[in-house]
Scaffold this active site. Structure first.
Site, short mmCIF file in Angstrom:
data_model
loop_
_atom_site.label_atom_id
_atom_site.label_comp_id
_atom_site.label_asym_id
_atom_site.label_seq_id
_atom_site.Cartn_x
_atom_site.Cartn_y
_atom_site.Cartn_z
N SER A 144 0.87 -1.18 0.00
CA SER A 144 0.00 0.00 0.00
C SER A 144 0.90 1.23 0.00
O SER A 144 2.08 1.13 0.39
CB SER A 144 -0.85 -0.01 1.27
OG SER A 144 -1.47 1.24 1.49
N TYR A 157 -1.92 -1.25 10.90
CA TYR A 157 -2.12 -1.47 9.46
C TYR A 157 -0.92 -0.93 8.67
O TYR A 157 -0.35 -1.63 7.83
CB TYR A 157 -3.42 -0.82 8.98
CG TYR A 157 -3.62 -1.00 7.49
CD1 TYR A 157 -3.93 -2.26 6.97
CD2 TYR A 157 -3.42 0.06 6.59
CE1 TYR A 157 -4.06 -2.45 5.60
CE2 TYR A 157 -3.57 -0.13 5.23
CZ TYR A 157 -3.89 -1.39 4.75
OH TYR A 157 -4.00 -1.58 3.38
N1 LIG Z 1 -8.83 -0.98 -0.68
C1 LIG Z 1 -7.81 -0.19 -0.45
O1 LIG Z 1 -7.96 1.05 -0.31
C2 LIG Z 1 -6.40 -0.75 -0.39
C3 LIG Z 1 -5.34 0.12 -0.63
C4 LIG Z 1 -4.04 -0.39 -0.57
C5 LIG Z 1 -3.82 -1.71 -0.27
N2 LIG Z 1 -4.87 -2.52 -0.02
C6 LIG Z 1 -4.59 -3.92 0.33
O2 LIG Z 1 -5.02 -4.76 -0.72
C7 LIG Z 1 -5.44 -6.02 -0.20
C8 LIG Z 1 -6.85 -6.32 -0.67
O3 LIG Z 1 -7.68 -5.29 -0.19
P1 LIG Z 1 -9.19 -5.13 -0.71
O4 LIG Z 1 -9.41 -3.68 -0.83
O5 LIG Z 1 -9.44 -6.02 -1.85
O6 LIG Z 1 -9.96 -5.65 0.61
P2 LIG Z 1 -11.37 -6.39 0.73
O7 LIG Z 1 -12.27 -5.98 -0.35
O8 LIG Z 1 -11.79 -6.18 2.16
O9 LIG Z 1 -10.97 -7.93 0.51
C9 LIG Z 1 -10.18 -8.62 1.44
C10 LIG Z 1 -10.10 -10.08 1.04
O10 LIG Z 1 -9.38 -10.78 2.06
C11 LIG Z 1 -10.12 -11.95 2.43
N3 LIG Z 1 -9.85 -12.29 3.82
C12 LIG Z 1 -9.97 -11.52 4.92
N4 LIG Z 1 -9.67 -12.20 6.02
C13 LIG Z 1 -9.33 -13.46 5.62
C14 LIG Z 1 -8.93 -14.64 6.29
N5 LIG Z 1 -8.81 -14.69 7.63
N6 LIG Z 1 -8.68 -15.77 5.57
C15 LIG Z 1 -8.82 -15.74 4.23
N7 LIG Z 1 -9.18 -14.65 3.52
C16 LIG Z 1 -9.44 -13.53 4.22
C17 LIG Z 1 -11.58 -11.54 2.22
O11 LIG Z 1 -12.42 -12.65 2.03
P3 LIG Z 1 -13.35 -13.34 3.16
O12 LIG Z 1 -13.91 -12.25 4.02
O13 LIG Z 1 -14.35 -14.07 2.35
O14 LIG Z 1 -12.44 -14.25 3.90
C18 LIG Z 1 -11.46 -10.76 0.92
O15 LIG Z 1 -11.46 -11.65 -0.17
C19 LIG Z 1 -5.29 -5.91 1.33
O16 LIG Z 1 -4.07 -6.47 1.72
C20 LIG Z 1 -5.30 -4.42 1.58
O17 LIG Z 1 -4.58 -4.10 2.74
C21 LIG Z 1 -6.16 -2.09 -0.09
#
Ligand SMILES: NC(=O)c1ccc[n+]([C@@H]2O[C@H](COP(=O)([O-])OP(=O)(O)OC[C@H]3O[C@@H](n4cnc5c(N)ncnc54)[C@H](OP(=O)(O)O)[C@@H]3O)[C@@H](O)[C@H]2O)c1
Length: 269
Positions: A144, A157
């Site tokens: 990130s 985080y």
């Molecule tokens: N969105 C942003 O603004 C942003 C910016 C920079 C970086 N990121 C990073 O990008 C990555 C993806 O983020 P996103 O925005 O796609 O988040 P998201 O929409 O909340 O998706 C998170 C994913 O992680 C899975 N997950 C969560 N806990 C889990 C567990 N215990 N075991 C297995 N799977 C698990 C969730 O599925 P289930 O709930 O079905 O398990 C979901 O598929 C993260 O690492 C986040 O920190 C996000």
């Protein structure tokens, strides 16, 4: 590495039930890869797989909680039962929490260490030796822009993302002559459920920064990985945010980030 002539390569996406992981699974599948979709919610994974299969792509579903101690071993077993090997691992499972470290429940905060750090490292270390033995494939880790500075009021985080970038860049350097690539993707805010779930959407910082589209981030991630890049920062706004954190001294960046992320009920000594 086991004797594996009959095994087929797969792109294993953890965190594939929604958000950026789901989008990367789509890009990889459209590029011709067999994908393995991993997350906890089987129902959502099945819906993602059905969408991909409509386009005649091969998609497997494995419901798994990555916080479980033996998660890597279970995923490995699932792959071999299906005559697959992990050619590319995409670590996109992760979560964040906004609030004062002194106020947020400690267990919820420590879960960030378990998922964003421990599970990501465990999966990477599980599949890396065979990738090196084959001299192909690699890992895409979701970092990130938060990896470039400490983040008051989202302390764990930001620290977890600092780990992801440091770990990924070190592995890139260790391995890039082996044919194995480790790419860290570092986007700014992306329009996914992450922003609501973490509470980041209510912070001034996330209100002022434009939100990237998850499909755009996924395209940049996949293209960057295939071009063997160490670090991918998608979009101009993310690049500017990184530049600011690199140019300004911490004495300015820290209070600025803190002010833009604070909530009124946080303890602010
Ligand atoms: N969105 C942003 O603004 C942003 C910016 C920079 C970086 N990121 C990073 O990008 C990555 C993806 O983020 P996103 O925005 O796609 O988040 P998201 O929409 O909340 O998706 C998170 C994913 O992680 C899975 N997950 C969560 N806990 C889990 C567990 N215990 N075991 C297995 N799977 C698990 C969730 O599925 P289930 O709930 O079905 O398990 C979901 O598929 C993260 O690492 C986040 O920190 C996000």
């Amino acid at each position: 590495m086991s004797d594996e002539p009959s095994l087929r390569p797969a792109v294993v996406v953890v965190g594939a039930s929604r958000g950026i992981g789901k989008a990367i699974a789509g890009v990889a599948a459209r590029d011709g890869a067999t994908v393995v979709l991993v997350a906890r919610s089987e129902e959502h994974l099945a819906a993602v797989a059905a969408e991909l299969q409509k386009g005649d792509r091969e998609a497997f579903v494995f419901a798994l909680d990555l916080m479980e101690e033996d998660a890597s071993r279970r995923l490995e077993a699932f792959l071999s039962e299906n005559s697959l090997f992990c050619d590319v691992l995409v670590n996109s499972a992760g979560y964040g929490l906004r609030g004062s470290a002194a106020v947020l429940p400690a267990d919820d905060q420590l879960g960030i260490v378990d998922l964003n750090i421990r599970a990501l490292a465990a999966l990477t270390l599980c599949f890396l030796p065979d990738m090196v033995a084959r001299g192909r494939g690699g890992v895409i880790n979701l970092g990130s822009v938060a990896s470039f500075t400490p983040g008051p009021f989202m302390a764990l985080y930001y620290a977890s993302k600092g780990f992801v970038r440091s770990f990924s860049e070190a592995l890139y350097e260790e391995l890039h002559r082996t044919g194995v690539t480790v790419t860290c993707v570092a986007p700014g805010p992306v329009a996914t459920e992450f922003l609501q779930r973490s509470g980041a959407n209510r912070a001034a910082l996330f209100k002022v920064l434009p939100k990237l589209d998850s499909d755009y981030v996924a395209e940049c991630a996949w293209r960057g990985f295939k071009a063997r890049r160490r670090l991918v920062v998608p979009g101009l706004s993310s690049k500017l945010a990184v530049l600011i954190t690199r140019l300004l001294p911490s004495a300015l960046v820290l209070p600025l980030v803190g002010r833009l992320q604070r909530r009124s009920k946080d303890i602010c000594p």
